[in-house]
Design a protein around this motif. Sequence first.
Motif, mmCIF file in Angstrom:
data_model
loop_
_atom_site.group_PDB
_atom_site.id
_atom_site.type_symbol
_atom_site.label_atom_id
_atom_site.label_comp_id
_atom_site.label_asym_id
_atom_site.label_seq_id
_atom_site.Cartn_x
_atom_site.Cartn_y
_atom_site.Cartn_z
ATOM 1 N N ASN A 278 2.705 9.452 0.695
ATOM 2 C CA ASN A 278 1.488 10.117 1.161
ATOM 3 C C ASN A 278 1.217 9.751 2.620
ATOM 4 O O ASN A 278 1.891 8.883 3.182
ATOM 5 C CB ASN A 278 0.292 9.805 0.243
ATOM 6 C CG ASN A 278 -0.067 8.330 0.222
ATOM 7 O OD1 ASN A 278 0.011 7.646 1.238
ATOM 8 N ND2 ASN A 278 -0.486 7.832 -0.943
ATOM 9 N N GLU A 279 0.229 10.413 3.215
ATOM 10 C CA GLU A 279 -0.027 10.247 4.652
ATOM 11 C C GLU A 279 -0.297 8.779 5.008
ATOM 12 O O GLU A 279 0.218 8.254 5.995
ATOM 13 C CB GLU A 279 -1.233 11.102 5.102
ATOM 14 C CG GLU A 279 -1.229 12.535 4.586
ATOM 15 C CD GLU A 279 -0.045 13.357 5.059
ATOM 16 O OE1 GLU A 279 -0.031 13.713 6.238
ATOM 17 O OE2 GLU A 279 0.865 13.643 4.259
ATOM 18 N N SER A 280 -1.106 8.130 4.180
ATOM 19 C CA SER A 280 -1.474 6.735 4.439
ATOM 20 C C SER A 280 -0.246 5.822 4.408
ATOM 21 O O SER A 280 -0.103 4.927 5.250
ATOM 22 C CB SER A 280 -2.494 6.291 3.385
ATOM 23 O OG SER A 280 -2.656 4.903 3.405
ATOM 24 N N GLN A 281 0.649 6.053 3.445
ATOM 25 C CA GLN A 281 1.869 5.235 3.333
ATOM 26 C C GLN A 281 2.791 5.461 4.524
ATOM 27 O O GLN A 281 3.388 4.512 5.046
ATOM 28 C CB GLN A 281 2.588 5.555 2.014
ATOM 29 C CG GLN A 281 1.836 5.047 0.798
ATOM 30 C CD GLN A 281 2.324 5.659 -0.517
ATOM 31 O OE1 GLN A 281 3.018 6.681 -0.520
ATOM 32 N NE2 GLN A 281 1.953 5.050 -1.630
ATOM 33 N N ILE A 282 2.903 6.710 4.971
ATOM 34 C CA ILE A 282 3.753 7.031 6.131
ATOM 35 C C ILE A 282 3.245 6.284 7.369
ATOM 36 O O ILE A 282 4.016 5.637 8.086
ATOM 37 C CB ILE A 282 3.778 8.560 6.400
ATOM 38 C CG1 ILE A 282 4.458 9.297 5.232
ATOM 39 C CG2 ILE A 282 4.496 8.874 7.714
ATOM 40 C CD1 ILE A 282 4.271 10.815 5.271
ATOM 41 N N ASN A 287 3.602 1.818 11.272
ATOM 42 C CA ASN A 287 2.919 0.707 11.944
ATOM 43 C C ASN A 287 3.699 -0.598 11.753
ATOM 44 O O ASN A 287 3.928 -1.353 12.702
ATOM 45 C CB ASN A 287 1.490 0.584 11.393
ATOM 46 C CG ASN A 287 0.690 -0.485 12.107
ATOM 47 O OD1 ASN A 287 0.862 -0.697 13.308
ATOM 48 N ND2 ASN A 287 -0.160 -1.188 11.383
ATOM 49 N N ILE A 288 4.130 -0.852 10.509
ATOM 50 C CA ILE A 288 4.931 -2.057 10.229
ATOM 51 C C ILE A 288 6.237 -2.011 11.021
ATOM 52 O O ILE A 288 6.659 -3.004 11.620
ATOM 53 C CB ILE A 288 5.210 -2.198 8.712
ATOM 54 C CG1 ILE A 288 3.915 -2.523 7.947
ATOM 55 C CG2 ILE A 288 6.255 -3.285 8.441
ATOM 56 C CD1 ILE A 288 4.040 -2.434 6.429
ATOM 57 N N GLY A 289 6.890 -0.839 11.036
ATOM 58 C CA GLY A 289 8.157 -0.685 11.756
ATOM 59 C C GLY A 289 8.022 -1.013 13.237
ATOM 60 O O GLY A 289 8.848 -1.719 13.817
ATOM 61 N N LEU A 290 6.938 -0.519 13.851
ATOM 62 C CA LEU A 290 6.711 -0.782 15.279
ATOM 63 C C LEU A 290 6.391 -2.257 15.526
ATOM 64 O O LEU A 290 6.811 -2.836 16.533
ATOM 65 C CB LEU A 290 5.580 0.109 15.803
ATOM 66 C CG LEU A 290 5.929 1.608 15.897
ATOM 67 C CD1 LEU A 290 4.690 2.430 16.221
ATOM 68 C CD2 LEU A 290 7.036 1.856 16.919
ATOM 69 N N GLU A 307 6.041 -0.783 -4.649
ATOM 70 C CA GLU A 307 5.809 -1.077 -6.069
ATOM 71 C C GLU A 307 4.302 -1.082 -6.274
ATOM 72 O O GLU A 307 3.596 -1.839 -5.602
ATOM 73 C CB GLU A 307 6.406 -2.446 -6.421
ATOM 74 C CG GLU A 307 6.182 -2.868 -7.864
ATOM 75 C CD GLU A 307 6.737 -4.274 -8.122
ATOM 76 O OE1 GLU A 307 7.906 -4.395 -8.524
ATOM 77 O OE2 GLU A 307 5.981 -5.252 -7.914
ATOM 78 N N SER A 308 3.811 -0.223 -7.147
ATOM 79 C CA SER A 308 2.359 -0.098 -7.397
ATOM 80 C C SER A 308 1.591 0.059 -6.078
ATOM 81 O O SER A 308 0.579 -0.605 -5.839
ATOM 82 C CB SER A 308 1.843 -1.321 -8.160
ATOM 83 O OG SER A 308 2.584 -1.505 -9.338
ATOM 84 N N ASN A 309 2.119 0.912 -5.210
ATOM 85 C CA ASN A 309 1.512 1.236 -3.901
ATOM 86 C C ASN A 309 1.519 0.097 -2.880
ATOM 87 O O ASN A 309 0.978 0.247 -1.792
ATOM 88 C CB ASN A 309 0.076 1.770 -4.069
ATOM 89 C CG ASN A 309 0.071 3.163 -4.662
ATOM 90 O OD1 ASN A 309 0.899 3.995 -4.306
ATOM 91 N ND2 ASN A 309 -0.831 3.410 -5.600
ATOM 92 N N GLU A 310 2.136 -1.035 -3.225
ATOM 93 C CA GLU A 310 2.302 -2.134 -2.258
ATOM 94 C C GLU A 310 3.605 -1.922 -1.495
ATOM 95 O O GLU A 310 4.652 -1.673 -2.113
ATOM 96 C CB GLU A 310 2.373 -3.490 -2.980
ATOM 97 C CG GLU A 310 1.040 -4.025 -3.438
ATOM 98 C CD GLU A 310 0.213 -4.606 -2.301
ATOM 99 O OE1 GLU A 310 0.769 -5.299 -1.426
ATOM 100 O OE2 GLU A 310 -0.996 -4.336 -2.293
#
Length: 321
Positions: A278-282, A287-290, A307-310
């Motif tokens: 979903n948009e939030s996960q993308i 952000n983590i990648g950068l 896993e479970s949205n984590e």
Amino acid sequence: MENKYIRWLSELDKSSGLIAGGKGANLAEMYNSKFPVPPAFVITTKAYYQFIEIDVDNTAELEEKARKIREIIIHAEMPEDIAEEIIEAYSDLSVDKQALKMASRDALSILKHAHNPVFVAVRSSATTEDLAESSFAGQQETYLNVKGNRELIENTKKVLASLFTARAVYYRKKRGFAKEKFALAVVVQRMIDSDKSGVMFSKNPVKNNDNVIIEGVFGLGEGIVSGKINPDTYEVSRELEIVSRKIGEKKTAITRDSNGNTIQVKLTPEKSREQVLNESQIISLANIGLRIENHYKKPQDIEFALESNEIYIVQSRPITT
């Protein structure tokens, strides 16, 4: 008792490559920099040297005898002191090492005797792995969904033996590492039961622009690596705006059954055309990648799992072309 052969990620960092291998050192660096890396311990190169002492300088002989060497390693008895440390660390991993730190001695005893062994990934980590100029990705083996003491020891031996596959020997020779002193560490990491997973490039490796590229599938990420599954592809700007999304037709998913077997399941036509992230996960992933790229000061090739949205980061290495 002080561990001779085991180090937890909290005890290592990016300079630990000689004892933890490239992957182990990278995971430790990210773990200690508070990136969401699943807990793990590393069976260090000291165990490798204790268990295996083979002259890799004689490349011709090594290629000829590689199969025989693998068989010897797999069938050899793991030295008792190494096996004991591995099993003890696995027991700690199964009850969460952070919980152990908080537990009283009595509570600790109850926890360790009551625990269910967790599924782990048993992953190779070579001393020449994940370097900026040579990634060595996929040259040694990884075993997923490993559970139980005996299975862990057997799969650890298989990982150590994979240093001597014809492909790994050839790759080292081709990359000019044929005469290096080789060693292998083994990362034992809590297996994420992935609902979704994928790979991310902190800089577009194809168009050579600065956008983050994320590829995602349902289930485990092996489908992307093997090319069996057509993933979703999302492109995100460095300002964290989604530039484009391409929804792949994901006809299957690789997942884990209740026995820990890795299986391929067929997806319904509706599910296969559903957007994975979903948009939030993308945005969170980009952000983590950068942040990881900024930490290492180099564009990164990152593997992730949800896993479970984590969100969990299971690997990062410099992008090599």
